[in-house]
Design a protein around this motif. Structure first.
Motif, PDB file in Angstrom:
ATOM      1  N   LEU A  98       0.826  -1.208   0.000  1.00 27.94           N
ATOM      2  CA  LEU A  98       0.000   0.000   0.000  1.00 27.94           C
ATOM      3  C   LEU A  98       0.862   1.262   0.000  1.00 27.94           C
ATOM      4  CD1 LEU A  98      -2.980   0.963   0.106  1.00 27.94           C
ATOM      5  CD2 LEU A  98      -2.580   1.374   2.531  1.00 27.94           C
ATOM      6  N   SER A  99       1.965   1.238   0.737  1.00 27.12           N
ATOM      7  CA  SER A  99       2.847   2.406   0.771  1.00 27.12           C
ATOM      8  C   SER A  99       3.448   2.670  -0.605  1.00 27.12           C
ATOM      9  CB  SER A  99       3.951   2.200   1.801  1.00 27.12           C
ATOM     10  OG  SER A  99       4.803   3.328   1.847  1.00 27.12           O
ATOM     11  N   HIS A 100       3.918   1.599  -1.246  1.00 29.04           N
ATOM     12  CA  HIS A 100       4.475   1.757  -2.590  1.00 29.04           C
ATOM     13  C   HIS A 100       3.397   2.242  -3.557  1.00 29.04           C
ATOM     14  CE1 HIS A 100       6.659   1.007  -6.300  1.00 29.04           C
ATOM     15  NE2 HIS A 100       5.659   0.241  -6.709  1.00 29.04           N
ATOM     16  N   LEU A 101       2.185   1.674  -3.437  1.00 30.13           N
ATOM     17  CA  LEU A 101       1.086   2.075  -4.308  1.00 30.13           C
ATOM     18  C   LEU A 101       0.730   3.541  -4.091  1.00 30.13           C
ATOM     19  CD1 LEU A 101      -0.763   0.524  -6.365  1.00 30.13           C
ATOM     20  CD2 LEU A 101      -2.480   0.507  -4.544  1.00 30.13           C
ATOM     21  N   THR A 102       0.772   3.984  -2.832  1.00 27.96           N
ATOM     22  CA  THR A 102       0.472   5.384  -2.519  1.00 27.96           C
ATOM     23  C   THR A 102       1.467   6.318  -3.193  1.00 27.96           C
ATOM     24  OG1 THR A 102      -0.497   4.747  -0.390  1.00 27.96           O
ATOM     25  CG2 THR A 102       0.168   7.051  -0.650  1.00 27.96           C
ATOM     26  N   GLY A 103       2.749   5.937  -3.169  1.00 28.34           N
ATOM     27  CA  GLY A 103       3.755   6.751  -3.829  1.00 28.34           C
ATOM     28  C   GLY A 103       3.543   6.816  -5.324  1.00 28.34           C
ATOM     29  N   ARG A 104       3.304   5.664  -5.923  1.00 23.66           N
ATOM     30  CA  ARG A 104       3.102   5.622  -7.372  1.00 23.66           C
ATOM     31  C   ARG A 104       1.820   6.355  -7.774  1.00 23.66           C
ATOM     32  NH1 ARG A 104       2.420   6.365 -11.594  1.00 23.66           N
ATOM     33  NH2 ARG A 104       2.574   5.098 -13.487  1.00 23.66           N
ATOM     34  N   PHE A 105       0.793   6.227  -6.953  1.00 21.21           N
ATOM     35  CA  PHE A 105      -0.479   6.890  -7.212  1.00 21.21           C
ATOM     36  C   PHE A 105      -0.318   8.411  -7.149  1.00 21.21           C
ATOM     37  CE2 PHE A 105      -5.022   7.578  -5.460  1.00 21.21           C
ATOM     38  CZ  PHE A 105      -5.547   7.684  -6.731  1.00 21.21           C
ATOM     39  N   ALA A 106       0.392   8.888  -6.126  1.00 16.39           N
ATOM     40  CA  ALA A 106       0.614  10.326  -5.982  1.00 16.39           C
ATOM     41  C   ALA A 106       1.393  10.890  -7.162  1.00 16.39           C
ATOM     42  CB  ALA A 106       1.353  10.614  -4.681  1.00 16.39           C
ATOM     43  N   GLU A 107       2.274  10.078  -7.717  1.00 13.49           N
ATOM     44  CA  GLU A 107       3.072  10.539  -8.859  1.00 13.49           C
ATOM     45  C   GLU A 107       2.190  11.010 -10.003  1.00 13.49           C
ATOM     46  OE1 GLU A 107       6.473   8.811 -11.975  1.00 13.49           O
ATOM     47  OE2 GLU A 107       5.557   7.505 -10.475  1.00 13.49           O
ATOM     48  N   GLU A 108       1.082  10.326 -10.228  1.00 19.19           N
ATOM     49  CA  GLU A 108       0.194  10.706 -11.323  1.00 19.19           C
ATOM     50  C   GLU A 108      -0.357  12.119 -11.135  1.00 19.19           C
ATOM     51  OE1 GLU A 108      -0.601   8.929 -14.135  1.00 19.19           O
ATOM     52  OE2 GLU A 108       0.990   7.567 -13.495  1.00 19.19           O
ATOM     53  N   ALA A 109      -0.817  12.421  -9.934  1.00 14.63           N
ATOM     54  CA  ALA A 109      -1.353  13.762  -9.670  1.00 14.63           C
ATOM     55  C   ALA A 109      -0.266  14.808  -9.713  1.00 14.63           C
ATOM     56  CB  ALA A 109      -2.058  13.777  -8.311  1.00 14.63           C
ATOM     57  N   LEU A 110       0.885  14.492  -9.140  1.00 16.77           N
ATOM     58  CA  LEU A 110       1.991  15.451  -9.117  1.00 16.77           C
ATOM     59  C   LEU A 110       2.455  15.779 -10.533  1.00 16.77           C
ATOM     60  CD1 LEU A 110       3.993  13.973  -6.113  1.00 16.77           C
ATOM     61  CD2 LEU A 110       2.956  16.254  -6.203  1.00 16.77           C
ATOM     62  N   ILE A 111       2.596  14.751 -11.369  1.00 19.44           N
ATOM     63  CA  ILE A 111       3.052  14.973 -12.744  1.00 19.44           C
ATOM     64  C   ILE A 111       2.028  15.787 -13.524  1.00 19.44           C
ATOM     65  CG2 ILE A 111       3.556  13.832 -14.941  1.00 19.44           C
ATOM     66  CD1 ILE A 111       5.838  13.623 -12.969  1.00 19.44           C
ATOM     67  N   ALA A 112       0.739  15.509 -13.311  1.00 20.20           N
ATOM     68  CA  ALA A 112      -0.301  16.264 -14.019  1.00 20.20           C
ATOM     69  C   ALA A 112      -0.233  17.743 -13.663  1.00 20.20           C
ATOM     70  CB  ALA A 112      -1.681  15.685 -13.684  1.00 20.20           C
ATOM     71  N   VAL A 113      -0.087  18.050 -12.369  1.00 20.42           N
ATOM     72  CA  VAL A 113       0.009  19.449 -11.950  1.00 20.42           C
ATOM     73  C   VAL A 113       1.291  20.078 -12.475  1.00 20.42           C
ATOM     74  CG1 VAL A 113       0.209  20.978  -9.964  1.00 20.42           C
ATOM     75  CG2 VAL A 113      -1.457  19.118  -9.936  1.00 20.42           C
ATOM     76  N   ARG A 114       2.395  19.334 -12.375  1.00 25.27           N
ATOM     77  CA  ARG A 114       3.663  19.870 -12.884  1.00 25.27           C
ATOM     78  C   ARG A 114       3.574  20.207 -14.365  1.00 25.27           C
ATOM     79  NH1 ARG A 114       8.329  15.792 -14.219  1.00 25.27           N
ATOM     80  NH2 ARG A 114       6.879  15.616 -15.991  1.00 25.27           N
ATOM     81  N   ASP A 115       3.036  19.286 -15.163  1.00 24.31           N
ATOM     82  CA  ASP A 115       2.965  19.527 -16.599  1.00 24.31           C
ATOM     83  C   ASP A 115       2.023  20.672 -16.932  1.00 24.31           C
ATOM     84  OD1 ASP A 115       4.773  17.514 -16.881  1.00 24.31           O
ATOM     85  OD2 ASP A 115       3.428  16.112 -17.895  1.00 24.31           O
ATOM     86  N   SER A 116       0.958  20.844 -16.143  1.00 22.74           N
ATOM     87  CA  SER A 116       0.071  21.976 -16.394  1.00 22.74           C
ATOM     88  C   SER A 116       0.785  23.287 -16.083  1.00 22.74           C
ATOM     89  CB  SER A 116      -1.202  21.858 -15.561  1.00 22.74           C
ATOM     90  OG  SER A 116      -1.000  22.189 -14.206  1.00 22.74           O
ATOM     91  N   LEU A 117       1.626  23.292 -15.045  1.00 19.85           N
ATOM     92  CA  LEU A 117       2.392  24.494 -14.713  1.00 19.85           C
ATOM     93  C   LEU A 117       3.433  24.808 -15.794  1.00 19.85           C
ATOM     94  CD1 LEU A 117       2.907  23.864 -10.900  1.00 19.85           C
ATOM     95  CD2 LEU A 117       1.623  25.751 -11.900  1.00 19.85           C
ATOM     96  N   LYS A 118       3.913  23.777 -16.470  1.00 24.22           N
ATOM     97  CA  LYS A 118       4.880  23.967 -17.552  1.00 24.22           C
ATOM     98  C   LYS A 118       4.202  24.161 -18.899  1.00 24.22           C
ATOM     99  CE  LYS A 118       8.553  21.270 -17.321  1.00 24.22           C
ATOM    100  NZ  LYS A 118       9.389  20.039 -17.163  1.00 24.22           N
ATOM    101  N   ASN A 119       2.855  24.229 -18.861  1.00 26.73           N
ATOM    102  CA  ASN A 119       2.058  24.442 -20.075  1.00 26.73           C
ATOM    103  C   ASN A 119       2.253  23.328 -21.098  1.00 26.73           C
ATOM    104  OD1 ASN A 119       0.063  25.903 -21.347  1.00 26.73           O
ATOM    105  ND2 ASN A 119       1.499  27.125 -22.543  1.00 26.73           N
ATOM    106  N   LEU A 120       2.415  22.106 -20.611  1.00 23.21           N
ATOM    107  CA  LEU A 120       2.534  20.955 -21.486  1.00 23.21           C
ATOM    108  C   LEU A 120       1.155  20.316 -21.672  1.00 23.21           C
ATOM    109  CD1 LEU A 120       5.752  19.307 -19.992  1.00 23.21           C
ATOM    110  CD2 LEU A 120       5.570  20.598 -22.127  1.00 23.21           C
ATOM    111  N   PRO A 121       0.888  19.747 -22.834  1.00 20.34           N
ATOM    112  CA  PRO A 121      -0.402  19.076 -23.038  1.00 20.34           C
ATOM    113  C   PRO A 121      -0.497  17.838 -22.148  1.00 20.34           C
ATOM    114  CG  PRO A 121       1.071  18.633 -24.875  1.00 20.34           C
ATOM    115  CD  PRO A 121       1.753  19.684 -24.037  1.00 20.34           C
ATOM    116  N   LEU A 122      -1.664  17.642 -21.567  1.00 19.47           N
ATOM    117  CA  LEU A 122      -1.870  16.500 -20.685  1.00 19.47           C
ATOM    118  C   LEU A 122      -2.498  15.346 -21.463  1.00 19.47           C
ATOM    119  CD1 LEU A 122      -3.169  18.314 -17.487  1.00 19.47           C
ATOM    120  CD2 LEU A 122      -0.841  17.854 -18.207  1.00 19.47           C
TER     121      LEU A 122
END
Length: 316
Positions: A98-122
């Protein structure tokens, strides 16, 4: 009332004008939001919380409404970290998984926000909604929260759980799958305990007018909290069914059909969450950025991964 300590900003300012899409500059601060030192690829629950809190603090310092979902998400992640550190692991049978899954799961949200801040297409319509509308301040805080929660559950969760289980070596047997299923649905109890704090967060820190008005109605809080929990239960049940369907798919075509269903469903839910704003802009003669008459795949800036690119394909 208890409110997450992750963000120092006490209240969300009200802005009558929309800012340029994905603007990362504050009116009184020079330079873009710093992104290079954020932990975008956490490997466990504690790293997930670290990454969330760092970018969350910076977004709130710039009064960026993309912080709202991350603040909600941080409440849940903080609770998961606390439970996993208990001697009984909070009732989870596979705490490391579950801990590993939580980290991997959070990565998806973090990357989406990061790419939106960099004005990259999602790559997904659901996240396009969940970052565009808050960035433009076109939606209320409760909508910003729901857009992020929906994108993360209705799109990301099933893909991440499937990817984790499908690539295990040796493959997960029936006993281990039963333990994974227990932990997956045990998270519902974590979510249930977090809902009151999330409601307070929207009402107090982000001054969501709709939430504040609803809370003034007698007996509305328990009704609202039960309704939100029921929605989450339905969403997460469907996600698990999609995970099982992908794991049991006999051909690449069967697997891809589930993936496309996930992408379309999550996009349609995002449409529904923003329907009032899209309709109002249409009445005013200003076409909304993502029209309800277009399928999710046709929305501007949405990059649909090729079938042979795998379920983890995304803009980097």
């Amino acid at each position: 009332m208890t409110v997450s300590p992750a963000s120092p900003s006490a209240h969300r300012k009200q802005h009558p004008r929309a800012v340029p899409l994905h603007e990362t500059k504050s009116p009184d601060t020079q330079g873009p939001i710093r992104l290079d030192d954020v932990l975008w690829n956490p490997v466990d629950a504690e790293e997930a919380l670290e990454g969330l809190e760092k970018i969350l603090g910076r977004l709130n310092a710039r009064d960026d409404s993309r912080a709202i979902f991350l603040d909600i998400y941080a409440i849940v992640t903080r609770k998961v970290v606390h439970l996993l550190n208990r001697p009984d692991a909070g009732g989870f049978l596979e705490p490391e998984w579950l801990s590993h899954l939580t980290g991997r799961f959070a990565e998806e949200a973090l990357i989406a926000v990061r790419d939106s801040l960099k004005n990259l297409p999602l790559p997904t319509a659901a996240w396009r909604f969940a970052t565009h509308y808050p960035a433009q301040r076109l939606t209320q805080p409760y909508q910003d929260a729901l857009l992020g929660v929906s994108a993360h559950i209705n799109h990301d969760l099933g893909m991440v759980v499937y990817d984790n289980i499908a690539h295990q070596s040796p493959p997960a047997d029936a006993r281990r799958m039963a333990r994974y299923r227990h932990d997956y649905f045990h998270v519902n109890e974590v979510l249930r305990t977090c809902i009151p704090e999330c409601v307070d967060l929207l009402a107090e820190r982000y001054r969501c007018m709709s939430t504040r008005l609803l809370l003034r109605v007698p007996f509305s809080r328990p009704v609202m909290e039960r309704a939100v929990m029921r929605m989450l239960i339905v969403w997460r049940q469907r996600v698990w069914e999609n995970v099982v369907a992908m794991l049991e798919a006999q051909t690449p075509e069967e697997h891809q059909a589930v993936v496309e269903r996930v992408r379309t469903t999550s996009g349609r839910i995002a449409q529904a969450l923003c329907a009032d704003k899209a309709l109002w802009r249409t009445v005013l003669g200003d076409a909304p950025p993502y029209r309800l008459t277009l399928p999710p795949e046709a929305w501007p800036g949405v990059v649909v991964p090729r079938p042979d690119a795998g379920v983890d394909a995304r803009v980097s």
